[in-house]
Design a protein around this motif. Sequence first.
Motif, PDB file in Angstrom:
ATOM      1  N   MET A 137       0.839  -1.189   0.000  1.00 13.01           N
ATOM      2  CA  MET A 137       0.000   0.000   0.000  1.00 13.01           C
ATOM      3  C   MET A 137       0.876   1.240   0.000  1.00 13.01           C
ATOM      4  N   PRO A 138       0.439   2.316  -0.663  1.00  7.80           N
ATOM      5  CA  PRO A 138       1.225   3.554  -0.640  1.00  7.80           C
ATOM      6  C   PRO A 138       1.218   4.182   0.740  1.00  7.80           C
ATOM      7  N   ARG A 139       2.326   4.830   1.097  1.00  3.80           N
ATOM      8  CA  ARG A 139       2.392   5.511   2.386  1.00  3.80           C
ATOM      9  C   ARG A 139       1.469   6.728   2.378  1.00  3.80           C
ATOM     10  N   PRO A 140       0.764   6.971   3.499  1.00  8.66           N
ATOM     11  CA  PRO A 140      -0.006   8.221   3.579  1.00  8.66           C
ATOM     12  C   PRO A 140       0.938   9.401   3.741  1.00  8.66           C
ATOM     13  N   GLU A 141       0.399  10.587   3.550  1.00  9.39           N
ATOM     14  CA  GLU A 141       1.200  11.800   3.704  1.00  9.39           C
ATOM     15  C   GLU A 141       1.695  11.930   5.145  1.00  9.39           C
ATOM     16  N   LEU A 142       2.981  12.279   5.296  1.00 11.31           N
ATOM     17  CA  LEU A 142       3.546  12.501   6.626  1.00 11.31           C
ATOM     18  C   LEU A 142       3.280  13.952   7.016  1.00 11.31           C
ATOM     19  N   THR A 143       2.069  14.196   7.483  1.00 13.08           N
ATOM     20  CA  THR A 143       1.631  15.568   7.719  1.00 13.08           C
ATOM     21  C   THR A 143       1.520  15.918   9.196  1.00 13.08           C
ATOM     22  N   HIS A 144       1.688  14.935  10.071  1.00 12.52           N
ATOM     23  CA  HIS A 144       1.500  15.175  11.491  1.00 12.52           C
ATOM     24  C   HIS A 144       2.850  15.148  12.212  1.00 12.52           C
ATOM     25  N   PRO A 145       3.258  16.254  12.820  1.00  7.46           N
ATOM     26  CA  PRO A 145       4.578  16.298  13.460  1.00  7.46           C
ATOM     27  C   PRO A 145       4.708  15.325  14.621  1.00  7.46           C
ATOM     28  N   TYR A 146       3.645  15.131  15.394  1.00  8.38           N
ATOM     29  CA  TYR A 146       3.709  14.135  16.459  1.00  8.38           C
ATOM     30  C   TYR A 146       2.310  13.674  16.854  1.00  8.38           C
ATOM     31  N   VAL A 147       2.104  12.360  16.812  1.00  8.04           N
ATOM     32  CA  VAL A 147       0.893  11.712  17.307  1.00  8.04           C
ATOM     33  C   VAL A 147       1.353  10.548  18.170  1.00  8.04           C
ATOM     34  N   ALA A 148       0.852  10.456  19.390  1.00 10.29           N
ATOM     35  CA  ALA A 148       1.254   9.374  20.288  1.00 10.29           C
ATOM     36  C   ALA A 148       0.812   8.030  19.724  1.00 10.29           C
ATOM     37  N   ALA A 149       1.666   7.018  19.869  1.00 14.50           N
ATOM     38  CA  ALA A 149       1.353   5.672  19.395  1.00 14.50           C
ATOM     39  C   ALA A 149       0.469   4.957  20.408  1.00 14.50           C
ATOM     40  N   ARG A 150      -0.624   4.373  19.942  1.00 11.07           N
ATOM     41  CA  ARG A 150      -1.532   3.622  20.799  1.00 11.07           C
ATOM     42  C   ARG A 150      -1.139   2.144  20.788  1.00 11.07           C
ATOM     43  N   GLN A 151      -1.227   1.506  21.930  1.00  6.78           N
ATOM     44  CA  GLN A 151      -0.864   0.092  22.020  1.00  6.78           C
ATOM     45  C   GLN A 151      -1.951  -0.776  21.397  1.00  6.78           C
ATOM     46  N   ALA A 152      -1.505  -1.821  20.705  1.00  3.01           N
ATOM     47  CA  ALA A 152      -2.429  -2.737  20.043  1.00  3.01           C
ATOM     48  C   ALA A 152      -1.788  -4.113  19.955  1.00  3.01           C
ATOM     49  N   ALA A 153      -2.629  -5.111  19.750  1.00  5.58           N
ATOM     50  CA  ALA A 153      -2.141  -6.487  19.565  1.00  5.58           C
ATOM     51  C   ALA A 153      -2.635  -7.012  18.228  1.00  5.58           C
ATOM     52  N   SER A 154      -1.828  -7.849  17.606  1.00  7.61           N
ATOM     53  CA  SER A 154      -2.202  -8.490  16.347  1.00  7.61           C
ATOM     54  C   SER A 154      -1.734  -9.938  16.400  1.00  7.61           C
ATOM     55  N   ILE A 155      -2.586 -10.844  15.931  1.00  9.06           N
ATOM     56  CA  ILE A 155      -2.320 -12.271  16.085  1.00  9.06           C
ATOM     57  C   ILE A 155      -2.083 -12.918  14.727  1.00  9.06           C
ATOM     58  N   ILE A 156      -0.897 -13.505  14.563  1.00  5.43           N
ATOM     59  CA  ILE A 156      -0.567 -14.253  13.351  1.00  5.43           C
ATOM     60  C   ILE A 156      -0.896 -15.714  13.626  1.00  5.43           C
ATOM     61  N   MET A 157      -2.097 -16.131  13.234  1.00  3.51           N
ATOM     62  CA  MET A 157      -2.466 -17.545  13.373  1.00  3.51           C
ATOM     63  C   MET A 157      -1.847 -18.309  12.209  1.00  3.51           C
ATOM     64  N   LEU A 158      -1.032 -19.290  12.556  1.00  2.00           N
ATOM     65  CA  LEU A 158      -0.214 -19.978  11.553  1.00  2.00           C
ATOM     66  C   LEU A 158      -0.448 -21.481  11.617  1.00  2.00           C
ATOM     67  N   ARG A 159      -0.524 -22.110  10.448  1.00  2.00           N
ATOM     68  CA  ARG A 159      -0.590 -23.564  10.378  1.00  2.00           C
ATOM     69  C   ARG A 159       0.248 -24.038   9.200  1.00  2.00           C
ATOM     70  N   GLN A 160       0.631 -25.298   9.258  1.00  2.00           N
ATOM     71  CA  GLN A 160       1.439 -25.878   8.192  1.00  2.00           C
ATOM     72  C   GLN A 160       0.683 -27.044   7.583  1.00  2.00           C
ATOM     73  N   VAL A 161       0.403 -26.945   6.293  1.00  4.88           N
ATOM     74  CA  VAL A 161      -0.278 -28.006   5.557  1.00  4.88           C
ATOM     75  C   VAL A 161       0.733 -28.615   4.603  1.00  4.88           C
ATOM     76  N   ASN A 162       1.164 -29.835   4.935  1.00  5.82           N
ATOM     77  CA  ASN A 162       2.304 -30.454   4.257  1.00  5.82           C
ATOM     78  C   ASN A 162       3.508 -29.516   4.403  1.00  5.82           C
ATOM     79  N   SER A 163       4.043 -29.006   3.316  1.00  3.57           N
ATOM     80  CA  SER A 163       5.191 -28.095   3.430  1.00  3.57           C
ATOM     81  C   SER A 163       4.782 -26.630   3.288  1.00  3.57           C
ATOM     82  N   GLU A 164       3.476 -26.373   3.203  1.00  6.00           N
ATOM     83  CA  GLU A 164       2.983 -25.029   2.943  1.00  6.00           C
ATOM     84  C   GLU A 164       2.595 -24.329   4.241  1.00  6.00           C
ATOM     85  N   LEU A 165       3.124 -23.127   4.445  1.00  2.00           N
ATOM     86  CA  LEU A 165       2.749 -22.319   5.598  1.00  2.00           C
ATOM     87  C   LEU A 165       1.554 -21.451   5.237  1.00  2.00           C
TER      88      LEU A 165
END
Length: 212
Positions: free
Chosen positions: A1-29
Amino acid sequence: MPRPELTHPYVAARQAASIIMLRQVNSELQVYVQHRATTMDFAAGAVVFPGGRTDAEDALFDFGDEVQPILRQHARGWQRTSLGSAIPGRSVKNAAMMLRTGLREVEEETGVALKPDIMRPWANLITPVGYPKRFDTFFYLATPDDDVMPENITTEATAADWHSIESILHGDEAKKIALMRPTKFLLLDIVEAGSIQALLARDPVVNPIRGL
């Protein structure tokens, strides 16, 4: 995806979680990914992992004594991130808060109640300064059993399913789907390892990544 415009000098980062659910089918991830609705104000139309922002209630959740050894392991994994702390007990509390965030978000979005013992601290990516929205995101690698059947039950995504990492990367290259830079970075890293066994053999201590 293209980067959005860097127009904000400072915005505090909010904490978040993201889950990579992973499985292996034969040799395929394969990973479980969502196709974000185009109406969303963040990552509209992108292919992403389930997850979301931390709520105040997540810090109050009590996992009980049986999960404490897992939380201590997680605290060690996150020790170099903003969840780490020199105050006794604080890093374990922070680890509990983030684990609760991840488990809650997955259940809200897929209907699946993942077990804490399959959740492994995996990556910490921090949005660079200059964006209108910034996140301090904690990614978990989760390897659910074959009988775990996530479904798309969130209005934030138009579709969700298991896909091979190779097919996702190919779709991005062919411009058939849109990947955010952090998502692509993590997928390339996982597919390079080649197997779940190789991934789980890695050093569990996470180093924060900025600039993606």
